[in-house]
Design an enzyme around this catalytic site. Structure first.
Site, PDB file in Angstrom:
ATOM      1  CG  ASP A  40      -9.685  87.009  43.339  1.00 44.77           C
ATOM      2  OD1 ASP A  40     -10.836  86.891  42.880  1.00 44.77           O
ATOM      3  OD2 ASP A  40      -9.270  88.092  43.787  1.00 44.77           O
TER       4      ASP A  40
HETATM    5  C1  BGC Z   1     -12.100  89.923  43.187  1.00 43.34           C
HETATM    6  C2  BGC Z   1     -12.640  89.127  44.347  1.00 43.34           C
HETATM    7  C3  BGC Z   1     -14.046  88.657  44.059  1.00 43.34           C
HETATM    8  C4  BGC Z   1     -14.060  87.870  42.765  1.00 43.34           C
HETATM    9  C5  BGC Z   1     -15.408  87.275  42.414  1.00 43.34           C
HETATM   10  C6  BGC Z   1     -12.328  89.235  41.852  1.00 43.34           C
HETATM   11  O1  BGC Z   1     -12.035  90.076  40.802  1.00 43.34           O
HETATM   12  O2  BGC Z   1     -10.729  90.183  43.389  1.00 43.34           O
HETATM   13  O3  BGC Z   1     -12.585  89.901  45.510  1.00 43.34           O
HETATM   14  O4  BGC Z   1     -14.536  87.900  45.126  1.00 43.34           O
HETATM   15  O5  BGC Z   1     -13.633  88.733  41.734  1.00 43.34           O
HETATM   16  O6  BGC Z   1     -16.310  88.201  41.968  1.00 43.34           O
END
Ligand code: BGC
Length: 750
Positions: free
Chosen positions: A292
């Site tokens: 993530d």
């Molecule tokens: C979130 C994810 C997301 C990623 C990319 C993160 O802050 O937890 O769910 O896919 O950002 O935008």
């Protein structure tokens, strides 16, 4: 229509040969490059990010304009220093960078572009929690296919969804992004969404890969606070949190995103047990693990790595293949290999997985997007129609005293409340590419039907300034009925939007009090990204609809239900708490040694049972609950064939459901079981099946479930996954707390 199913987790010998051939030619730096994913722009000042994103949401600035382009981007692509980009949707820009990757980098390996397309790309569907309340996986599959087709036309290859984190804590803002509290339903929805994304083929021939997230346990964040640690036993991990990922992989998902949270002391993005033992050794899953956003860097504040280099080492060794915006692999991975603290073979294995996905997607044959496609693909009439259907089916009727609903269109209606005409809020919490102007509000929807219409917002969504009494009373004065649209704004749920109190924000309850005092019949349309704790409002209202954030057709869908063009059929997929103090409250809890209901140990009376002295144990509305404008009656539960079944057989159980009211309606018929005695304690109920059926007035239908006994397996006292012989109860009913009950037994054998 049949759709070609793309599987991104099956090894294909032709692809494996290409992967090996490429790997042989790659320098260590090029290998590391394949493991790096960045945004094409410099991240704005974190302190301003929320405000800036709100501007994107309201259409004031475009997502592209928000972020300043990285001056070194083209050079990074040219030198093979990055393998992937995220959150882009400009086909011209994507093609330009792809051209550099394919034509100017030494090995010509295409980039893979990932993005958050959580509940639609441009055609915005209801938030995922609402979508789940349709209990209609076929519909969700179609919606996901539309989302992916639109995204593919923008040049996106990889969708960071579905979010399959089960959660039993509505304080956690991200419940809006998932399917609710249940393991079985979560798995069904995960599969449907992956199938939908991965059967999409854009008119330009581009495929899409899904990326289920967040692996794993994120939905159990302590106290419902986002990013918080979790305490999860291996059994709970295996029984509650891992199954939806297994379902997503069974549907062909070839990537997964590793979560931010720590799992009983070991962060999910450096967790050898979940990332290696389960994923690779047990499941033999060959897909890509993408961290993530910043989850590797966060190993430092988690306190398991002293610095970013150490974080990179822990993550790659645990099995995180690709670094999303950590700046950890790019600067340190080659160094770690050179020092001998990370074997190059580990890096090779991660590179194989990334190349495999790129090859399976067809990126080498079709690296470019047809730039003319986007405008013809987005927001088609069919997509809008689908968004409307999903919204209609997601709305849950919570109360309808005296059959106030549906309203006759001859009524004079006052539409009151800060969400009545809040266009942006209809879109919901995560819509990077949605546009406010596409959405229809409740006011507009009601305007399609009502003979006479008045309106006042009455107060702001969350501000402390008072209620505009004059405007509200003037709007209500001539009305025969009030439709009060209140709840959370779109930005009050989703990531980093945990709340400790789940009532109406700002002055909205005061507004409801004012409206209620007029004595006019009151329909409340609640909106939000989670169940809301509004006991007073539930008392005041004659009728209550939970409309969530319903996407571009939210307003129309609400009006269709309010005026009876559509009979509500949505059912809750999260128990609805009475008070915050009950959380977590969920239907599939364990019994306890002193249960409130059923047989306890006789010497302990009520005071010494597992209970609150100030509140019932039961939620306000149970899991699976939702009303209709008609009534359904359940009769004749039959456990067929035999009540004694060996583990390899199938339980067949049926009941007759009759529409005993005067309108056609759709009912979600639910199947639950309970394993009465196990080597470890078992939930008091577990959903094992459901069917949506539509019945005309007076029509009856036998609903038959076939449940393989193997699906009663659980992790026993020795952590073996098996069916234990013994007595079971089985229910067929309209929700988790009512229905017809029967029993059967599983005997030992084969
Ligand atoms: C979130 C994810 C997301 C990623 C990319 C993160 O802050 O937890 O769910 O896919 O950002 O935008």
């Amino acid at each position: 229509m049949t759709h070609r199913m793309n599987q991104y987790n099956q090894l294909n010998p032709a692809i494996e040969a290409q992967v090996e051939a490429l790997l042989q030619q790659m320098t260590l730096a090029e290998k590391v490059g394949q493991l790096v994913q960045i945004t094409p722009s410099i991240m704005p000042d974190p302190d301003q990010l929320t405000e800036l994103l709100a501007k994107v949401g309201s259409g004031e600035v475009s997502i592209e304009a928000l972020f300043k382009p990285r001056p070194d981007l083209e050079e990074l692509v040219r030198t093979g220093s990055i393998g992937s980009l995220l959150n882009m949707a400009n086909p011209q820009q994507i093609n330009q960078l792809q051209r550099i990757a394919v034509e100017e980098s030494r090995l010509g390996i295409p980039l893979i572009v990932g993005s958050d397309v959580i509940h639609g790309f441009r055609t915005i569907f209801p938030i995922p929690l609402a979508e789940a309340c349709t209990w209609n996986p076929e519909l969700l599959e179609q919606a996901s296919r539309v989302a992916a087709t639109e995204a593919a036309a923008a040049g996106i290859d990889w969708i960071f969804a579905p979010m399959v984190d089960n959660s039993r804590d509505p304080r956690w803002g991200r419940v809006a992004e998932g399917s609710g509290e249940d393991v079985f339903l979560g798995g069904v929805m995960a599969e449907a969404r992956v199938r939908g994304f991965q059967t999409a083929v854009s008119p330009g021939g581009r495929n899409i890969a899904a990326c289920p997230k967040h692996y794993v346990g994120y939905g159990a964040s302590e106290a419902g606070r986002d990013y918080n640690p979790t305490e999860l036993t291996e059994r709970t991990l295996r029984e509650v949190h891992l199954p939806p990922f297994a379902a997503a992989f069974a549907a062909g998902a070839g990537s997964v995103m590793s979560a931010f949270n720590d799992i009983s002391g070991v962060p999910a993005s450096a967790n050898p047990f979940t990332l290696k033992t389960v994923l690779r050794d047990e499941w033999q899953w060959p897909g890509v693990v993408l961290s993530d956003f910043g989850a590797i860097a966060e190993l430092v504040p988690h306190g398991v790595a002293a610095n970013l280099k150490e974080a990179a080492r822990l993550a790659i060794l645990a099995g995180v293949d690709m670094d999303m915006m950590n700046d950890a692999y790019a600067p340190y991975l080659a160094e770690l290999v050179a020092e001998g603290s990370v074997p190059e073979a580990v890096v090779d294995e991660s590179v194989r997985r990334v190349l495999r996905l790129k090859l399976a997607l067809g990126l080498f044959e079709r690296p470019f997007t047809d730039e003319t496609l986007l405008n013809q693909t987005i927001l088609s009439d069919e997509a809008r129609q689908l968004a409307l259907e999903v919204a209609q089916q997601s709305i849950v009727l919570l109360k309808n005293e005296g059959d106030l609903l549906p309203l006759s269109p001859t009524k004079r209606v006052a539409v009151i409340g800060p969400l009545a005409d809040a266009r942006r809020d209809m879109l919901g919490m995560w819509t990077l590419f949605g546009k406010e102007e596409d959405a229809e509000t409740v006011l507009e929807g009601v305007g399609r039907y009502a003979a006479a219409l008045t309106h006042a917002a009455g107060c702001s969504l969350a501000g402390s300034e008072g209620v505009d009494e004059t405007a509200v009373l003037a709007a209500i004065d001539q009305a025969e009925v009030v439709v009060l649209v209140v709840g959370e704004g779109a930005n009050m749920s989703g990531e980093a939007r945990s709340r400790s109190q789940l009532g109406l924000p700002g002055q909205q309850q005061a507004l409801a009090d004012l409206v209620a005092q007029t004595g006019k019949p009151l329909v409340v349309v609640l909106m939000g990204g989670r169940p809301l704790i509004v006991p007073r409002l539930l008392e005041q209202a004659d009728a209550v609809l939970m409309a969530w954030h319903g996407g571009i057709c939210a307003g129309r869908a609400v009006a269709d239900i309010v005026f009876g063009a559509v009979n509500p059929s949505g059912k809750l997929t999260m128990s609805w708490p009475r008070r915050e103090g009950q959380i977590p409250v969920y239907y599939s809890h364990k019994s306890t040694g002193r249960p409130m209901t059923g047989e306890g140990v006789p010497q302990f009376g009520e005071p010494f049972k597992s209970r609150y002295i100030d509140l019932p144990n039961e939620p306000q509305f149970p899991f699976g609950f939702g009303g209709s404008y008609t009534t359904f009656e359940y009769a004749d539960l039959v456990v067929e064939k035999t009540a004694v079944l060996p583990p390899s057989s199938t339980l067949v159980v049926s009941a007759t459901v009759c529409n005993s009211g005067s309108r056609a309606g759709t009912e979600v018929v639910q199947l639950y079981i309970r394993d009465l005695v196990g080597s470890v304690t078992r939930p008091v109920k577990e959903l094992k099946g459901f069917q949506r059926i539509t019945l005309q007035p007076g029509e009856a239908q036998q609903v038959r479930f076939e449940l393989p006994i193997a699906e009663l397996a659980f992790w026993d006292a020795q952590m073996q996954h098996r069916v234990e012989p013994g007595e079971f109860q089985v229910w067929i009913g309209p929700n988790a707390v009512s229905g017809l009950v029967g029993s059967f037994a599983v005997v030992a054998g084969d």
